[in-house]
Design a protein around this motif. Structure first.
Motif, PDB file in Angstrom:
ATOM      1  N   ASP A   1      38.804  44.985  37.846  1.00 59.76           N
ATOM      2  CA  ASP A   1      37.673  44.695  36.949  1.00 59.76           C
ATOM      3  C   ASP A   1      37.321  43.238  37.189  1.00 59.76           C
ATOM      4  O   ASP A   1      38.099  42.341  36.865  1.00 59.76           O
TER       5      ASP A   1
ATOM      6  N   SER B   1      32.075  41.373  36.220  1.00 61.62           N
ATOM      7  CA  SER B   1      31.719  41.914  34.898  1.00 61.62           C
ATOM      8  C   SER B   1      30.718  41.072  34.108  1.00 61.62           C
ATOM      9  O   SER B   1      31.038  40.452  33.100  1.00 61.62           O
ATOM     10  N   ILE B   2      29.504  41.118  34.620  1.00 57.71           N
ATOM     11  CA  ILE B   2      28.449  40.253  34.080  1.00 57.71           C
ATOM     12  C   ILE B   2      27.836  40.790  32.783  1.00 57.71           C
ATOM     13  O   ILE B   2      28.006  41.955  32.449  1.00 57.71           O
ATOM     14  N   ASN B   3      27.124  39.934  32.116  1.00 59.25           N
ATOM     15  CA  ASN B   3      26.427  40.316  30.898  1.00 59.25           C
ATOM     16  C   ASN B   3      24.944  40.498  31.187  1.00 59.25           C
ATOM     17  O   ASN B   3      24.324  39.647  31.838  1.00 59.25           O
TER      18      ASN B   3
ATOM     19  N   HIS C   1      32.487  45.741  34.789  1.00 57.94           N
ATOM     20  CA  HIS C   1      32.470  46.208  33.394  1.00 57.94           C
ATOM     21  C   HIS C   1      31.332  45.465  32.682  1.00 57.94           C
ATOM     22  O   HIS C   1      31.547  44.420  32.058  1.00 57.94           O
TER      23      HIS C   1
ATOM     24  N   GLY D   1      28.590  43.808  30.529  1.00 59.57           N
ATOM     25  CA  GLY D   1      28.388  43.450  29.113  1.00 59.57           C
ATOM     26  C   GLY D   1      26.991  43.900  28.738  1.00 59.57           C
ATOM     27  O   GLY D   1      26.046  43.127  28.815  1.00 59.57           O
TER      28      GLY D   1
ATOM     29  N   TYR E   1      34.511  44.728  21.093  1.00 57.25           N
ATOM     30  CA  TYR E   1      34.825  44.495  22.507  1.00 57.25           C
ATOM     31  C   TYR E   1      36.175  45.128  22.867  1.00 57.25           C
ATOM     32  O   TYR E   1      36.297  45.845  23.867  1.00 57.25           O
TER      33      TYR E   1
ATOM     34  N   ASP F   1      37.218  48.263  25.314  1.00 61.02           N
ATOM     35  CA  ASP F   1      38.171  48.051  26.414  1.00 61.02           C
ATOM     36  C   ASP F   1      39.331  49.049  26.349  1.00 61.02           C
ATOM     37  O   ASP F   1      39.850  49.461  27.400  1.00 61.02           O
TER      38      ASP F   1
ATOM     39  N   ARG G   1      39.838  54.777  32.846  1.00 63.04           N
ATOM     40  CA  ARG G   1      40.208  54.407  34.226  1.00 63.04           C
ATOM     41  C   ARG G   1      41.479  55.113  34.663  1.00 63.04           C
ATOM     42  O   ARG G   1      41.593  55.548  35.806  1.00 63.04           O
TER      43      ARG G   1
ATOM     44  N   TYR H   1      42.468  42.837  35.611  1.00 65.02           N
ATOM     45  CA  TYR H   1      41.300  42.291  34.915  1.00 65.02           C
ATOM     46  C   TYR H   1      41.190  40.825  35.323  1.00 65.02           C
ATOM     47  O   TYR H   1      42.019  40.020  34.911  1.00 65.02           O
TER      48      TYR H   1
ATOM     49  N   VAL I   1      39.691  37.828  34.644  1.00 66.36           N
ATOM     50  CA  VAL I   1      38.912  37.248  33.541  1.00 66.36           C
ATOM     51  C   VAL I   1      39.518  35.888  33.165  1.00 66.36           C
ATOM     52  O   VAL I   1      40.741  35.718  33.201  1.00 66.36           O
TER      53      VAL I   1
ATOM     54  N   GLN J   1      40.289  34.471  27.549  1.00 67.36           N
ATOM     55  CA  GLN J   1      40.519  35.809  27.003  1.00 67.36           C
ATOM     56  C   GLN J   1      41.993  36.228  27.087  1.00 67.36           C
ATOM     57  O   GLN J   1      42.311  37.422  26.992  1.00 67.36           O
TER      58      GLN J   1
ATOM     59  N   HIS K   1      42.961  38.244  24.049  1.00 69.67           N
ATOM     60  CA  HIS K   1      42.328  39.569  24.060  1.00 69.67           C
ATOM     61  C   HIS K   1      43.150  40.559  24.900  1.00 69.67           C
ATOM     62  O   HIS K   1      43.427  41.670  24.471  1.00 69.67           O
ATOM     63  N   PHE K   2      43.542  40.109  26.096  1.00 65.54           N
ATOM     64  CA  PHE K   2      44.250  41.052  26.969  1.00 65.54           C
ATOM     65  C   PHE K   2      45.690  41.299  26.513  1.00 65.54           C
ATOM     66  O   PHE K   2      46.195  42.406  26.650  1.00 65.54           O
TER      67      PHE K   2
HETATM   68  N1  ARG Z   1      31.574  40.519  30.140  1.00 65.60           N
HETATM   69  C1  ARG Z   1      32.762  39.853  29.707  1.00 65.60           C
HETATM   70  C2  ARG Z   1      32.496  38.363  29.554  1.00 65.60           C
HETATM   71  O1  ARG Z   1      31.549  37.854  30.096  1.00 65.60           O
HETATM   72  C3  ARG Z   1      33.916  40.020  30.664  1.00 65.60           C
HETATM   73  C4  ARG Z   1      34.420  41.424  30.747  1.00 65.60           C
HETATM   74  C5  ARG Z   1      35.770  41.501  31.377  1.00 65.60           C
HETATM   75  N2  ARG Z   1      36.279  42.838  31.483  1.00 65.60           N
HETATM   76  C6  ARG Z   1      36.775  43.557  30.469  1.00 65.60           C
HETATM   77  N3  ARG Z   1      37.174  44.777  30.726  1.00 65.60           N
HETATM   78  N4  ARG Z   1      36.903  43.064  29.272  1.00 65.60           N
HETATM   79  O2  ARG Z   1      33.235  37.715  28.854  1.00 65.60           O
END
Ligand code: ARG
Length: 575
Positions: free
Chosen positions: A120, A123-125, A160, A162, A309, A313, A320, A331, A333, A337, A340-341
């Motif tokens: 992953d 993972s753009i928004n 993934h 956003g 969020y 996930d 997956r 991931y 990232v 975060q 979060h993970f």
């Molecule tokens: N779009 C999220 C961000 O910009 C990142 C996503 C990462 N992937 C995930 N499965 N949470 O912060």
């Protein structure tokens, strides 16, 4: 040839300690700090206890015993120094082994046995520009994708997206008030960016806008045709825009399933959490309490029933596993975060998914620019596309200056400029915060992408000039016959050792999810080769020496090519 295996066997055969295994000895073997102390060493203090003897005695007596018989062809010399048993390789034989191993490119392997690695990354928004802050996840993830494929795993790249949240209601609201399909078509992402900023300014004084926005958000969820159509257009524009960047970076994805896809799949997740008695109610919201694990609660459903969020996930991770049956799911990232993970993985573990242990947060540090610019707020955001364009432009000028008649300048500048930016994010240990500086990124003589590109092109040009068909280069039966004339100094020897280590470095990079290991490995090779290139005449008049030096050049070229490709750099053949 596994030299450690050979050496440990030799020691083991000359030892009278039955409770020591050959594997143990192999494990004790170390690399001496200087070449004059040999290529491998056995620190005999490690054996002192078992053998009830001093390290000096052990080393001396082992050396005496081993030297009574002829050494294997792979070894030149063995001696004992201060309790260390030092092993010196037969250099010409070793060089032959190494260049043989790399003559057709870096070695192939089936280490991964086709096991699936989900990655992953990027993972753009939706509706946001691709800025410098996205560089690391994209470069590290894209590089890991190639590294795992190279090692015989099957990488699955997941973007993934956003693409879910109240911001899209706001954006539609702003679009309906101030924009049009024509404007959107014309200005693309910039239009969306401006609409968003304008909305927030207005909403401060006109709170009724938020009511309208909420209506649109609801309409998206309820599949209202107009809302969905506008929203899809936003998505299309973003993907089209960012797709161009991915193309330049040489990256692609196997899946673009983002948050909106999972938003309506959270029901079963919540049910399962409830069945397992993991849900607590807190201020009307549903949460999983993680006190026991020193973490704040993981929010699952807001009091209005909306997912979060983390909830999406959870659904995505389960999806997956069901879809790809991954061996690992990474991931990539930023470290913001981390919590979060940790929460995500813990909740999945508590739900009873034994594969939760196969989830990995590949965390990394921040990139900033030398003038401090980076934050998305306050308009200081730096678009990646602008950095790429500027890099390409600067490289073009440098090349023109060095070589006004260079051919294919545009193509070369694109490869070198883009590579320079990528390399700046892959050459440091990923967890470090880094400052991007133009001088460092574009310095043809420093630890940079252009330096690697240049060295690779140098190898290609040497090989071409030799007139040899290096793609089908025929090796001599042995390098032994050049031994007498071919002086192998310590620098050359170090270069050969770096080449030999290259494959293991790729394995290590995968193990640690750390592309910078490969970056450092090929940087060492490039530096070593340039020294070699200046110290010796590669196209020596003596054909045997020439051949040996060309073979080393070929091995270097192959390592650089593979290494650069694994780091998303395009190895070009001339500059
Ligand atoms: N779009 C999220 C961000 O910009 C990142 C996503 C990462 N992937 C995930 N499965 N949470 O912060």
């Amino acid at each position: 040839m596994d030299y450690k295996q050979l050496i440990s066997q030799l020691v083991y055969d000359n030892l009278e300690a039955l409770d020591l295994t050959q594997e143990q000895i192999k494990y004790y073997l170390s690399t001496p700090p200087q070449p004059d102390l040999g290529d491998f060493a056995l620190p005999c203090f490690k054996l002192s206890k078992v053998l009830k003897n001093s390290p000096i005695n052990i080393a001396d007596s082992l050396a005496r015993k081993i030297n009574q018989k002829p050494l294997p062809a792979e070894l030149d010399k063995i001696n004992a120094v201060n309790g260390y048993l030092n092993f010196y390789l037969n250099r010409p034989k070793f060089i032959k082994d190494v260049v043989d191993g790399y003559k057709n490119g870096a070695p192939k392997t089936d280490l991964g046995q086709g096991r699936v690695i989900c990655i992953d990354y990027s993972s753009i928004n939706i509706a946001k520009h691709f800025h410098m802050g996205h560089l690391s996840t994209t470069a590290i993830g894209g590089s890991l994708y190639r590294i795992f494929n190279y090692l015989g795993y099957k990488s699955i790249g997941i973007n993934h997206l956003g693409d879910f949240g109240t911001q899209f209601g706001k954006l539609i609201c702003a679009y309906k008030m101030w924009s049009s399909p024509q404007k959107l078509e014309k200005n693309g992402l910039n239009e969306l960016h401006e609409l968003y900023t304008r909305y927030h300014k207005k909403a401060n004084t006109n709170p009724e806008l938020d009511d309208i926005a909420r209506e649109w958000s609801k309409k998206i969820e309820q599949n209202d045709p107009e809302a969905v159509q506008i929203y899809q257009k936003f998505k299309e524009i973003t993907l089209e825009n960012i797709g161009k960047i991915y193309q330049r970076l040489g990256i692609s994805f196997d899946s673009y399933l983002g948050e909106s896809f999972f938003a309506d799949k959270v029901g079963p997740v919540v049910q399962k959490l409830e069945q397992k008695n993991l849900i607590q109610i807190s201020d009307g919201a549903k949460v999983v309490n993680l006190d026991k694990y020193d973490m704040p609660p993981c929010l699952i459903l807001r009091s209005d029933g909306a997912s979060l969020y983390a909830t999406r996930d959870l659904a995505a991770a389960i999806y997956r596993k069901d879809t790809y049956d991954f061996y690992k799911c990474l991931y990539v990232v930023a470290y913001q975060q981390n919590l979060h993970f940790r929460q995500l993985f813990k909740v999945l573990e508590l739900m009873g998914y034994e594969w939760a242990k196969d989830l990995v947060h590949v965390s990394y540090g921040m990139v900033s620019l030398e003038d401090g610019a980076m934050s998305t707020r306050g308009g200081k955001m730096v678009k990646l596309i602008d950095v790429l364009d500027k890099a390409v432009e600067k490289i073009k000028n440098i090349i023109k200056e060095k070589n006004p008649n260079a051919k294919d300048i545009d193509q070369i500048a694109e490869a070198v400029g883009v590579g320079a930016v990528i390399f700046s994010s892959l050459c440091n240990s990923k967890i470090k915060d880094i400052v991007f500086t133009w001088d460092r990124a574009l310095n043809f003589e420093g630890e940079s992408g252009p330096y690697l590109q240049y060295t690779h092109a140098r190898c290609c040009s040497v090989l071409k000039k030799s007139g040899a068909d290096y793609n089908n280069f025929l090796l001599p039966q042995s390098l032994q016959d050049v031994k007498a004339d071919f002086d192998i100094d310590d620098n050359t020897w170090t270069l050969i050792k770096h080449i030999d280590a290259f494959f293991d470095k790729i394995v290590l990079a995968a193990q640690d999810y750390e592309p910078s290991i490969i970056a450092n490995a090929i940087m060492d090779i490039a530096k070593g080769y340039n020294k070699f290139y200046f110290d010796y005449k590669i196209l020596d008049d003596d054909p045997k020496i020439q051949k040996a030096r060309l073979l080393i050049t070929l091995a270097v070229k192959n390592c650089l090519k593979t290494g650069m490709e694994l780091l998303l750099l395009k190895p070009i053949e001339q500059m």
